[in-house]
Enzyme design. Structure first.
Site, PDB file in Angstrom:
ATOM      1  N   GLU A 101       0.843  -1.196   0.000  1.00 61.09           N
ATOM      2  CA  GLU A 101       0.000   0.000   0.000  1.00 61.09           C
ATOM      3  C   GLU A 101       0.879   1.246   0.000  1.00 61.09           C
ATOM      4  OE1 GLU A 101      -3.595  -0.187   2.324  1.00 61.09           O
ATOM      5  OE2 GLU A 101      -3.249   1.836   3.106  1.00 61.09           O
ATOM      6  N   ASP A 103       0.270   5.360   0.591  1.00 59.43           N
ATOM      7  CA  ASP A 103      -0.782   6.230   1.122  1.00 59.43           C
ATOM      8  C   ASP A 103      -0.445   7.715   1.079  1.00 59.43           C
ATOM      9  OD1 ASP A 103      -2.318   4.049   1.969  1.00 59.43           O
ATOM     10  OD2 ASP A 103      -1.379   4.003   3.933  1.00 59.43           O
ATOM     11  N   GLU A 105      -2.535  10.523   3.143  1.00 59.34           N
ATOM     12  CA  GLU A 105      -3.635  10.747   4.081  1.00 59.34           C
ATOM     13  C   GLU A 105      -3.580  12.198   4.538  1.00 59.34           C
ATOM     14  OE1 GLU A 105      -4.543   6.519   6.237  1.00 59.34           O
ATOM     15  OE2 GLU A 105      -2.753   7.594   6.914  1.00 59.34           O
ATOM     16  N   ARG A 129       5.630   3.108   8.429  1.00 58.10           N
ATOM     17  CA  ARG A 129       6.654   3.946   7.792  1.00 58.10           C
ATOM     18  C   ARG A 129       6.092   5.348   7.561  1.00 58.10           C
ATOM     19  NH1 ARG A 129       7.513  -0.987   4.360  1.00 58.10           N
ATOM     20  NH2 ARG A 129       9.516  -1.907   4.979  1.00 58.10           N
ATOM     21  N   GLU A 130       5.460   5.902   8.572  1.00 61.05           N
ATOM     22  CA  GLU A 130       4.811   7.202   8.418  1.00 61.05           C
ATOM     23  C   GLU A 130       5.824   8.345   8.336  1.00 61.05           C
ATOM     24  OE1 GLU A 130       4.251   5.145  10.992  1.00 61.05           O
ATOM     25  OE2 GLU A 130       2.115   4.634  11.078  1.00 61.05           O
ATOM     26  N   ARG A 270       9.938   4.257  18.939  1.00 61.23           N
ATOM     27  CA  ARG A 270       9.290   3.149  18.243  1.00 61.23           C
ATOM     28  C   ARG A 270      10.304   2.137  17.724  1.00 61.23           C
ATOM     29  NH1 ARG A 270       5.606   5.400  13.602  1.00 61.23           N
ATOM     30  NH2 ARG A 270       4.990   3.205  13.442  1.00 61.23           N
TER      31      ARG A 270
END
Length: 280
Positions: A101, A103, A105, A129-130, A270
């Site tokens: 995917e 993205d 957003e 992986r933002e 994280r």
């Protein structure tokens, strides 16, 4: 079937039929509504689509075909004023168990505060992986172009032709790279549990319905039933699309330096050990 695919390839090689513009393709030629049918409005003879969100539902759509590579684009105008908790998404997804995917957003905010644009990359089911940037313009005042280049060398996210994110193919060091056929999707939905201030700022439903507008429905992509979506005969696979040129690289670095406010590669809470792709 072989002759049909040959004709399709000839179309893709040209990039577009002579005289055909993004604005000349209607929604129904390339896309279909997938949910929230009563929250979708077709305008301008199908060349503009409005999605609406209220407390009962949002809406979404998807391409009729899946694609194995391409340079995908959409022009989007986001909901104005108090849009906290409201998420507009434009993305590619494989709909498989261990899915791929890509993205965009758009995370709404209180009136007067900037929208956050979050991008993410999933490969073989792994996401997290933002990256997030603050947009340097008002995305509610007019349409802006959002693009995703996907070939076997790199994935690049663009805003108005400015590269804001690059994800290189690092499969040689064990990093999964998106390779599954994906559909193109768009949606408008309630993300108040997380989207604004980590979910602390909730949606102001007195401002509903929230409306996002989409246009530019031509698709420059390789249909997944074509035998070789990595062919150099497809223009987005040609060498000049294997990496950013010097001008693009400077523009990319400028966005990272001025507008990025989160990068998973720098989040040591994280990731005690940096993800492999972040070391390249």
């Amino acid at each position: 079937m072989a002759s049909l695919l040959a004709l399709l390839l000839a179309f893709l090689l040209l990039g577009a039929v002579v005289g055909t513009k993004m604005s000349d393709i209607t929604f129904d030629q390339s896309y279909r509504i997938t949910w929230g049918n009563d929250h979708v409005l077709s305008l301008n003879q199908g060349r503009l689509v409005q999605l609406s969100l209220d407390q009962s539902s949002g809406a979404g759509f998807a391409s009729k075909q899946s694609y194995g590579s391409g340079f995908f684009h959409m022009r989007i105008k986001l909901p104005p004023k108090d849009s906290a908790g409201v998420v507009t998404a434009y993305y590619l997804t494989s709909h498989t168990k261990n899915h791929d995917e890509l993205d965009f957003e758009f995370l709404g905010n209180k009136e007067g505060k900037p929208y956050t644009l979050q991008t993410n990359v999933f490969s073989n089911g792994q996401g997290d992986r933002e990256q997030r940037i603050l947009l340097w313009f008002d995305p509610t005042a007019d349409f802006h172009s959002y693009k995703i280049l996907w070939n076997q060398h790199q994935i690049v996210f663009y805003v108005d032709d400015i590269p804001i994110r690059v994800f290189k193919n690092n499969s040689n060091i064990g990093v999964d790279y998106p390779s599954q056929p994906m559909q193109i999707e768009g949606s408008l939905w309630n993300g108040e549990s997380w989207a604004t201030d980590g979910g602390q700022t909730k949606t102001n439903w007195s401002c509903a319905p929230f409306r996002t507008h989409f246009q530019g429905f031509r698709i420059d992509g390789c249909p997944s039933d074509y035998s070789n979506c990595h062919s150099s005969n497809l223009w987005w696979n040609q060498k000049k699309f294997w990496k950013l040129d010097s001008t693009q690289q400077k523009a990319h670095e400028n966005v990272r330096n001025k507008y990025m406010n989160y990068d998973y590669c720098s989040d040591t809470n994280r990731f005690a050990v940096r993800p492999k792709e972040c070391t390249q």
